[in-house]
Design an enzyme around this catalytic site. Structure first.
Site, PDB file in Angstrom:
ATOM      1  N   ASP A   1      48.849  48.551  43.397  1.00 24.61           N
ATOM      2  CA  ASP A   1      47.615  47.755  43.444  1.00 24.61           C
ATOM      3  C   ASP A   1      46.466  48.649  42.990  1.00 24.61           C
ATOM      4  O   ASP A   1      46.513  49.867  43.163  1.00 24.61           O
ATOM      5  CB  ASP A   1      47.326  47.228  44.858  1.00 24.61           C
ATOM      6  CG  ASP A   1      46.413  46.000  44.840  1.00 24.61           C
ATOM      7  OD1 ASP A   1      46.905  44.893  45.128  1.00 24.61           O
ATOM      8  OD2 ASP A   1      45.208  46.148  44.524  1.00 24.61           O
TER       9      ASP A   1
ATOM     10  N   ASP B   1      46.542  50.461  37.881  1.00 24.67           N
ATOM     11  CA  ASP B   1      45.833  49.368  37.225  1.00 24.67           C
ATOM     12  C   ASP B   1      46.779  48.751  36.190  1.00 24.67           C
ATOM     13  O   ASP B   1      47.153  49.428  35.220  1.00 24.67           O
ATOM     14  CB  ASP B   1      44.579  49.977  36.562  1.00 24.67           C
ATOM     15  CG  ASP B   1      43.811  48.991  35.717  1.00 24.67           C
ATOM     16  OD1 ASP B   1      44.213  47.828  35.633  1.00 24.67           O
ATOM     17  OD2 ASP B   1      42.784  49.411  35.137  1.00 24.67           O
ATOM     18  N   VAL B   2      47.158  47.489  36.395  1.00 23.01           N
ATOM     19  CA  VAL B   2      48.133  46.868  35.482  1.00 23.01           C
ATOM     20  C   VAL B   2      47.600  46.689  34.062  1.00 23.01           C
ATOM     21  O   VAL B   2      48.368  46.436  33.143  1.00 23.01           O
ATOM     22  CB  VAL B   2      48.662  45.502  36.000  1.00 23.01           C
ATOM     23  CG1 VAL B   2      49.403  45.639  37.314  1.00 23.01           C
ATOM     24  CG2 VAL B   2      47.552  44.455  36.079  1.00 23.01           C
TER      25      VAL B   2
ATOM     26  N   ASN C   1      52.648  40.364  39.727  1.00 23.06           N
ATOM     27  CA  ASN C   1      51.829  39.422  40.491  1.00 23.06           C
ATOM     28  C   ASN C   1      50.323  39.627  40.311  1.00 23.06           C
ATOM     29  O   ASN C   1      49.556  38.667  40.394  1.00 23.06           O
ATOM     30  CB  ASN C   1      52.210  39.570  41.973  1.00 23.06           C
ATOM     31  CG  ASN C   1      51.185  38.976  42.894  1.00 23.06           C
ATOM     32  OD1 ASN C   1      51.037  37.761  42.993  1.00 23.06           O
ATOM     33  ND2 ASN C   1      50.424  39.830  43.579  1.00 23.06           N
TER      34      ASN C   1
ATOM     35  N   TYR D   1      40.930  31.378  32.320  1.00 18.56           N
ATOM     36  CA  TYR D   1      42.074  31.390  33.247  1.00 18.56           C
ATOM     37  C   TYR D   1      43.244  30.598  32.656  1.00 18.56           C
ATOM     38  O   TYR D   1      44.376  31.080  32.625  1.00 18.56           O
ATOM     39  CB  TYR D   1      41.640  30.818  34.598  1.00 18.56           C
ATOM     40  CG  TYR D   1      42.640  31.089  35.722  1.00 18.56           C
ATOM     41  CD1 TYR D   1      42.893  32.386  36.165  1.00 18.56           C
ATOM     42  CD2 TYR D   1      43.328  30.049  36.340  1.00 18.56           C
ATOM     43  CE1 TYR D   1      43.793  32.634  37.199  1.00 18.56           C
ATOM     44  CE2 TYR D   1      44.230  30.295  37.379  1.00 18.56           C
ATOM     45  CZ  TYR D   1      44.460  31.594  37.806  1.00 18.56           C
ATOM     46  OH  TYR D   1      45.355  31.843  38.824  1.00 18.56           O
TER      47      TYR D   1
ATOM     48  N   LYS E   1      47.010  31.953  31.712  1.00 16.26           N
ATOM     49  CA  LYS E   1      48.165  31.458  32.479  1.00 16.26           C
ATOM     50  C   LYS E   1      49.127  30.677  31.580  1.00 16.26           C
ATOM     51  O   LYS E   1      50.340  30.720  31.785  1.00 16.26           O
ATOM     52  CB  LYS E   1      47.696  30.648  33.680  1.00 16.26           C
ATOM     53  CG  LYS E   1      46.951  31.501  34.742  1.00 16.26           C
ATOM     54  CD  LYS E   1      47.806  32.660  35.269  1.00 16.26           C
ATOM     55  CE  LYS E   1      47.152  33.424  36.408  1.00 16.26           C
ATOM     56  NZ  LYS E   1      47.988  34.533  36.906  1.00 16.26           N
TER      57      LYS E   1
HETATM   58  N1  LIG Z   1      45.496  31.924  45.185  1.00 16.08           N
HETATM   59  C1  LIG Z   1      45.716  30.930  44.359  1.00 16.08           C
HETATM   60  O1  LIG Z   1      45.281  29.778  44.578  1.00 16.08           O
HETATM   61  C2  LIG Z   1      46.547  31.160  43.118  1.00 16.08           C
HETATM   62  C3  LIG Z   1      47.031  30.030  42.447  1.00 16.08           C
HETATM   63  C4  LIG Z   1      47.784  30.213  41.303  1.00 16.08           C
HETATM   64  C5  LIG Z   1      48.084  31.491  40.855  1.00 16.08           C
HETATM   65  N2  LIG Z   1      47.590  32.572  41.526  1.00 16.08           N
HETATM   66  C6  LIG Z   1      47.923  33.903  40.985  1.00 16.08           C
HETATM   67  O2  LIG Z   1      48.505  34.680  42.017  1.00 16.08           O
HETATM   68  C7  LIG Z   1      48.363  36.071  41.697  1.00 16.08           C
HETATM   69  C8  LIG Z   1      47.917  36.827  42.930  1.00 16.08           C
HETATM   70  O3  LIG Z   1      46.612  36.388  43.293  1.00 16.08           O
HETATM   71  P1  LIG Z   1      46.153  36.124  44.796  1.00 16.08           P
HETATM   72  O4  LIG Z   1      45.760  34.698  44.853  1.00 16.08           O
HETATM   73  O5  LIG Z   1      47.128  36.669  45.747  1.00 16.08           O
HETATM   74  O6  LIG Z   1      44.772  36.950  44.782  1.00 16.08           O
HETATM   75  P2  LIG Z   1      44.275  38.224  45.647  1.00 16.08           P
HETATM   76  O7  LIG Z   1      42.969  38.596  45.021  1.00 16.08           O
HETATM   77  O8  LIG Z   1      44.304  37.905  47.098  1.00 16.08           O
HETATM   78  O9  LIG Z   1      45.358  39.328  45.320  1.00 16.08           O
HETATM   79  C9  LIG Z   1      45.469  39.893  44.020  1.00 16.08           C
HETATM   80  C10 LIG Z   1      45.786  41.373  44.146  1.00 16.08           C
HETATM   81  O10 LIG Z   1      45.882  41.908  42.793  1.00 16.08           O
HETATM   82  C11 LIG Z   1      45.207  43.155  42.771  1.00 16.08           C
HETATM   83  N3  LIG Z   1      44.738  43.462  41.408  1.00 16.08           N
HETATM   84  C12 LIG Z   1      43.732  42.853  40.727  1.00 16.08           C
HETATM   85  N4  LIG Z   1      43.569  43.445  39.534  1.00 16.08           N
HETATM   86  C13 LIG Z   1      44.493  44.442  39.467  1.00 16.08           C
HETATM   87  C14 LIG Z   1      44.820  45.402  38.478  1.00 16.08           C
HETATM   88  N5  LIG Z   1      44.143  45.489  37.322  1.00 16.08           N
HETATM   89  N6  LIG Z   1      45.837  46.269  38.714  1.00 16.08           N
HETATM   90  C15 LIG Z   1      46.518  46.220  39.893  1.00 16.08           C
HETATM   91  N7  LIG Z   1      46.242  45.343  40.866  1.00 16.08           N
HETATM   92  C16 LIG Z   1      45.244  44.458  40.659  1.00 16.08           C
HETATM   93  C17 LIG Z   1      44.044  43.000  43.744  1.00 16.08           C
HETATM   94  O11 LIG Z   1      43.540  44.240  44.199  1.00 16.08           O
HETATM   95  C18 LIG Z   1      44.682  42.157  44.856  1.00 16.08           C
HETATM   96  O12 LIG Z   1      45.232  42.966  45.872  1.00 16.08           O
HETATM   97  C19 LIG Z   1      47.373  36.114  40.536  1.00 16.08           C
HETATM   98  O13 LIG Z   1      48.094  36.326  39.331  1.00 16.08           O
HETATM   99  C20 LIG Z   1      46.731  34.731  40.545  1.00 16.08           C
HETATM  100  O14 LIG Z   1      46.257  34.334  39.288  1.00 16.08           O
HETATM  101  C21 LIG Z   1      46.839  32.438  42.651  1.00 16.08           C
END
Ligand SMILES: NC(=O)c1ccc[n+]([C@@H]2O[C@H](COP(=O)([O-])OP(=O)(O)OC[C@H]3O[C@@H](n4cnc5c(N)ncnc54)[C@H](O)[C@@H]3O)[C@@H](O)[C@H]2O)c1
Length: 284
Positions: free
Chosen positions: A37, A62-63, A89, A155, A159
């Site tokens: 992360d 950092d991804v 993720n 977005y 996606k």
């Molecule tokens: N929450 C929703 O409603 C939802 C719906 C559809 C898809 N998603 C997808 O789910 C995935 C996870 O998101 P979430 O909702 O758990 O959000 P979140 O913000 O709670 O968690 C995302 C995590 O990714 C980490 N992150 C961000 N940029 C980064 C980078 N450059 N390198 C490494 N780590 C990084 C953040 O620090 C965080 O811990 C994402 O791809 C998001 O697009 C979320």
């Protein structure tokens, strides 16, 4: 992939939200964990899974940077000798009209949501192919990768790319009779911290305080909408279980929000029938 015990799972974005839930579910199943992360809060997830009895390695990374994802793969092989499950993720959201969103934000969201997956596949697939053991890769996309709405071009674009990327890579692996299976996870809104993702911007994508966009109504409205839809989304507790069941059943498309199926169906029907997209569906 049907066996999880003592297998090795690598999860990006494991500090929060889905990633932290996937880590806990993997620990429940007796897996060894490598968690990445950008946020040092990652330690919180690591402490939780350690308490559950899991062996865990962490890397603040950092991804958007290939070297960081490659380092994650090196750490995995150095510490555990193999990789069985990769969950790409980490992700962020950017909203606002396409022509107003700063190019830096486009670069940030593409770097994270698209290049993050590309980097994961480039770093880990060659290792998995060499291993020639049953492996699984889950790319986290969104239902936003299967339908489109206004003021979310950045977005949706990333996606849709995530879904197309996963489908194409999966076909290539099938064509090789590879033991690597893939899934693309396409949830609707779920209660996580995604709406506060500006706090995870890498330095080179930091908000430019001189850019008036971040004082604009468009930016503020986007943030407000994100806070509303995420905080009123589905509770997170069942998500990781749904994804791990899908991995076990080798299910490619993982959808958790059936209420969006008619909208996805309408989009496909419009394409097949030669009909134009009609904004009025959002006023119903
Ligand atoms: N929450 C929703 O409603 C939802 C719906 C559809 C898809 N998603 C997808 O789910 C995935 C996870 O998101 P979430 O909702 O758990 O959000 P979140 O913000 O709670 O968690 C995302 C995590 O990714 C980490 N992150 C961000 N940029 C980064 C980078 N450059 N390198 C490494 N780590 C990084 C953040 O620090 C965080 O811990 C994402 O791809 C998001 O697009 C979320």
């Amino acid at each position: 992939m049907r066996e999880f015990k003592n297998k090795v799972a690598v999860i990006t974005g494991a500090g929060n939200g889905f990633g932290a839930e996937f880590a806990k579910e993997a620990a429940r199943k007796g897996m060894k964990l490598v968690l990445g992360d950008i946020d040092a809060d990652l330690k919180r997830t690591a402490d939780t899974v350690k308490e559950m009895g899991a062996e865990v390695e962490t890397l603040v990374m950092d991804v958007t940077k290939y070297e960081d994802v490659e380092n994650l793969s090196k750490l995995t092989i150095d510490k555990f000798g193999s990789v069985d499950l990769l969950i790409n993720n980490a992700g962020v959201v950017v909203s606002g009209p396409a022509w107003e969103v700063p190019l830096r934000d486009w670069d940030w969201i593409f770097g994270t949501n698209v290049y993050g997956l590309i980097h994961g596949v480039k770093a880990f697939v060659p290792i998995m192919l060499k291993q020639d053991t049953p492996c699984h890769i889950v790319n986290v996309a969104s239902v936003a990768g299967l339908l489109t709405t206004p003021s979310m071009a950045a977005y949706h674009t990333t996606k849709h790319a995530a879904v197309a990327f996963t489908e194409s890579v999966n076909y290539s692996l099938q064509a090789m009779n590879s033991k690597i299976k893939m899934s693309v996870f396409c949830p609707g809104f779920v209660q996580t911290d995604l709406d506060n993702c500006d706090r995870h911007r890498p330095e080179r994508f930091a908000i430019d305080p001189k850019d008036p966009y971040y004082e604009s109504e468009s930016y503020k409205a986007g943030l407000e909408r994100a806070h509303f839809v995420i905080k009123t989304g589905m509770p997170i507790h069942s998500i990781a279980m749904s994804v791990f069941t899908a991995i076990e059943e080798e299910q490619f498309y993982i959808l958790t929000h059936p209420q969006y199926l008619p909208v996805i169906g309408l989009r496909v029907k419009n394409i097949l029938d030669g009909k134009n997209p009609d904004y009025s569906i959002f006023n119903k």
